[in-house]
Design a protein around this motif. Structure first.
Motif, PDB file in Angstrom:
ATOM      1  N   ASN A 103       0.961  -1.656   0.117  1.00  0.00           N
ATOM      2  CA  ASN A 103       0.001   0.084  -0.036  1.00  0.00           C
ATOM      3  C   ASN A 103       1.186   1.375  -0.220  1.00  0.00           C
ATOM      4  O   ASN A 103       1.302   1.317   1.029  1.00  0.00           O
ATOM      5  CB  ASN A 103      -0.933   0.142   1.228  1.00  0.00           C
ATOM      6  CG  ASN A 103      -1.843   1.315   1.138  1.00  0.00           C
ATOM      7  OD1 ASN A 103      -1.807   1.779   0.274  1.00  0.00           O
ATOM      8  ND2 ASN A 103      -2.743   0.858   2.235  1.00  0.00           N
ATOM      9  N   SER A 106      -0.754   4.827   2.465  1.00  0.00           N
ATOM     10  CA  SER A 106      -1.547   3.822   3.844  1.00  0.00           C
ATOM     11  C   SER A 106      -0.914   5.107   4.760  1.00  0.00           C
ATOM     12  O   SER A 106      -0.318   6.213   4.617  1.00  0.00           O
ATOM     13  CB  SER A 106      -0.640   2.389   4.710  1.00  0.00           C
ATOM     14  OG  SER A 106       0.799   2.957   4.798  1.00  0.00           O
ATOM     15  N   SER A 107      -1.373   4.971   6.088  1.00  0.00           N
ATOM     16  CA  SER A 107      -1.135   5.576   7.573  1.00  0.00           C
ATOM     17  C   SER A 107       0.532   6.176   7.640  1.00  0.00           C
ATOM     18  O   SER A 107       0.884   6.618   8.172  1.00  0.00           O
ATOM     19  CB  SER A 107      -1.661   5.586   9.012  1.00  0.00           C
ATOM     20  OG  SER A 107      -3.543   5.209   8.085  1.00  0.00           O
ATOM     21  N   PHE A 108       1.046   5.155   7.090  1.00  0.00           N
ATOM     22  CA  PHE A 108       2.343   4.976   6.649  1.00  0.00           C
ATOM     23  C   PHE A 108       3.235   5.916   5.972  1.00  0.00           C
ATOM     24  O   PHE A 108       2.697   5.308   4.774  1.00  0.00           O
ATOM     25  CB  PHE A 108       3.542   3.347   8.042  1.00  0.00           C
ATOM     26  CG  PHE A 108       2.718   3.435   9.372  1.00  0.00           C
ATOM     27  CD1 PHE A 108       3.096   4.275  10.473  1.00  0.00           C
ATOM     28  CD2 PHE A 108       1.407   3.318   9.356  1.00  0.00           C
ATOM     29  CE1 PHE A 108       2.647   4.254  12.316  1.00  0.00           C
ATOM     30  CE2 PHE A 108       0.874   2.849  10.950  1.00  0.00           C
ATOM     31  CZ  PHE A 108       1.369   3.363  11.448  1.00  0.00           C
ATOM     32  N   TYR A 109       4.488   5.789   5.670  1.00  0.00           N
ATOM     33  CA  TYR A 109       5.552   5.953   4.348  1.00  0.00           C
ATOM     34  C   TYR A 109       5.621   4.953   4.155  1.00  0.00           C
ATOM     35  O   TYR A 109       6.013   3.783   4.233  1.00  0.00           O
ATOM     36  CB  TYR A 109       6.485   6.560   4.720  1.00  0.00           C
ATOM     37  CG  TYR A 109       7.642   7.388   3.575  1.00  0.00           C
ATOM     38  CD1 TYR A 109       7.343   7.798   2.501  1.00  0.00           C
ATOM     39  CD2 TYR A 109       8.862   6.260   3.029  1.00  0.00           C
ATOM     40  CE1 TYR A 109       7.309   8.425   0.675  1.00  0.00           C
ATOM     41  CE2 TYR A 109       8.556   6.578   1.650  1.00  0.00           C
ATOM     42  CZ  TYR A 109       8.844   7.269   0.930  1.00  0.00           C
ATOM     43  OH  TYR A 109       9.072   7.230  -0.457  1.00  0.00           O
ATOM     44  N   SER A 111       3.495   1.022   2.571  1.00  0.00           N
ATOM     45  CA  SER A 111       3.451  -0.656   3.856  1.00  0.00           C
ATOM     46  C   SER A 111       3.149  -1.300   3.195  1.00  0.00           C
ATOM     47  O   SER A 111       2.921  -1.449   1.920  1.00  0.00           O
ATOM     48  CB  SER A 111       2.434  -0.312   4.417  1.00  0.00           C
ATOM     49  OG  SER A 111       0.878  -0.092   4.005  1.00  0.00           O
ATOM     50  N   SER A 135      -3.967  -6.503  10.312  1.00  0.00           N
ATOM     51  CA  SER A 135      -3.136  -5.244   9.320  1.00  0.00           C
ATOM     52  C   SER A 135      -1.795  -4.792   9.978  1.00  0.00           C
ATOM     53  O   SER A 135      -1.075  -4.274  10.276  1.00  0.00           O
ATOM     54  CB  SER A 135      -3.789  -4.023   9.764  1.00  0.00           C
ATOM     55  OG  SER A 135      -4.894  -3.847   8.844  1.00  0.00           O
ATOM     56  N   HIS A 139       6.363  -1.540   7.478  1.00  0.00           N
ATOM     57  CA  HIS A 139       6.308   0.060   7.563  1.00  0.00           C
ATOM     58  C   HIS A 139       7.614   0.869   7.738  1.00  0.00           C
ATOM     59  O   HIS A 139       7.968   0.615   8.293  1.00  0.00           O
ATOM     60  CB  HIS A 139       4.842   0.507   6.832  1.00  0.00           C
ATOM     61  CG  HIS A 139       4.911   0.672   8.536  1.00  0.00           C
ATOM     62  ND1 HIS A 139       5.192   1.703   9.771  1.00  0.00           N
ATOM     63  CD2 HIS A 139       3.565  -0.380   9.733  1.00  0.00           C
ATOM     64  CE1 HIS A 139       4.887   1.119  10.787  1.00  0.00           C
ATOM     65  NE2 HIS A 139       3.931   0.507  11.476  1.00  0.00           N
ATOM     66  N   PRO A 142       5.692   6.940  10.265  1.00  0.00           N
ATOM     67  CA  PRO A 142       3.736   7.848   9.957  1.00  0.00           C
ATOM     68  C   PRO A 142       4.050   8.867   8.838  1.00  0.00           C
ATOM     69  O   PRO A 142       4.996   9.778   8.918  1.00  0.00           O
ATOM     70  CB  PRO A 142       3.893   8.400  11.473  1.00  0.00           C
ATOM     71  CG  PRO A 142       4.700   7.256  12.336  1.00  0.00           C
ATOM     72  CD  PRO A 142       5.898   7.162  11.837  1.00  0.00           C
ATOM     73  N   ASN A 143       2.571   9.128   8.208  1.00  0.00           N
ATOM     74  CA  ASN A 143       3.012  10.627   7.220  1.00  0.00           C
ATOM     75  C   ASN A 143       3.214  11.551   8.740  1.00  0.00           C
ATOM     76  O   ASN A 143       3.016  11.586   9.027  1.00  0.00           O
ATOM     77  CB  ASN A 143       2.011   9.386   6.587  1.00  0.00           C
ATOM     78  CG  ASN A 143       1.784   9.403   5.634  1.00  0.00           C
ATOM     79  OD1 ASN A 143       2.675   8.854   4.977  1.00  0.00           O
ATOM     80  ND2 ASN A 143       0.187   8.700   4.949  1.00  0.00           N
ATOM     81  N   THR A 159       5.457   0.599  17.130  1.00  0.00           N
ATOM     82  CA  THR A 159       4.495   0.444  16.198  1.00  0.00           C
ATOM     83  C   THR A 159       3.085  -0.787  17.612  1.00  0.00           C
ATOM     84  O   THR A 159       3.521  -0.401  18.127  1.00  0.00           O
ATOM     85  CB  THR A 159       4.660  -0.399  15.582  1.00  0.00           C
ATOM     86  OG1 THR A 159       5.179  -1.549  15.591  1.00  0.00           O
ATOM     87  CG2 THR A 159       5.875   0.249  14.528  1.00  0.00           C
TER      88      THR A 159
END
Length: 187
Positions: A103, A106-109, A111, A135, A139, A142-143, A159
């Protein structure tokens, strides 16, 4: 008297270590890849046949056959000891899985999904009346994490059960590892 000397010493240290100098020094040492020769041409590296994670050593290795091609220091869940039992336990699973999809948004840079839970994981959680979750990813950060503060995440278990590396490292892993690659996660 000892307290006043301690306060003076702390004041001196704080004047020498400005936030900018401290952040700069920590960032300079923040390359978490373990020492391996790195080719600037990633396309010339052999195909990755397996990912090996050793939780106790905080290590993720990319293997081609038995040869270690790359090795990275990792961060794990807040509760890193033991196998993941249920959603929300902040543990990283242990066992044999595969990297089955990725992905980029995702919510992270970036994943890459780990195929947890297996049938055995589901059965174990259900026997306890719990949800195993699912899930679990490799990853980046965090973005929205400012590059100046990336050092704050490195070397800590932060995490919810995933495996985290730096953004630069997930870029490299993203390029080197194909969907379907097996991953083994050891204690």
């Amino acid at each position: 008297m000892a307290l006043s000397r301690l306060l003076i010493l702390c004041s001196l240290l704080l004047t020498l270590l400005t936030p900018q100098a401290l952040a700069s020094d920590l960032l300079a040492r923040a390359d978490t890849r373990l020492p391996f020769p790195h080719s600037s041409d990633i396309d010339q590296l052999p195909s990755i046949t397996k990912v090996l994670v050793q939780k106790g050593e905080r290590s993720l290795q990319l293997l081609s056959g038995e040869q270690v091609i790359r090795q990275y220091r990792i961060s794990l869940g807040d509760n890193p000891l033991g196998h993941k039992l249920y959603e929300g336990d902040s543990r990283t699973p242990e066992g044999e899985y595969s990297l089955d999809w990725r992905n980029a948004g995702s919510s992270f840079y970036k994943s890459i999904h780990i195929s947890y839970p297996s049938a055995k994981d589901r059965e174990m959680a259900e026997n306890w009346g719990l949800n195993p979750g699912g899930s679990i990813m490799i990853h980046g950060l965090p973005n929205g994490t400012d590059d100046d503060f990336a050092f704050a995440f490195l070397g800590l278990d932060w995490t919810d059960g995933c495996i985290a590396v730096s953004n630069q490292e997930i870029d490299e892993i993203w390029q080197l590892v194909s969907d379907g690659t097996p991953i083994e996660i050891l204690p």
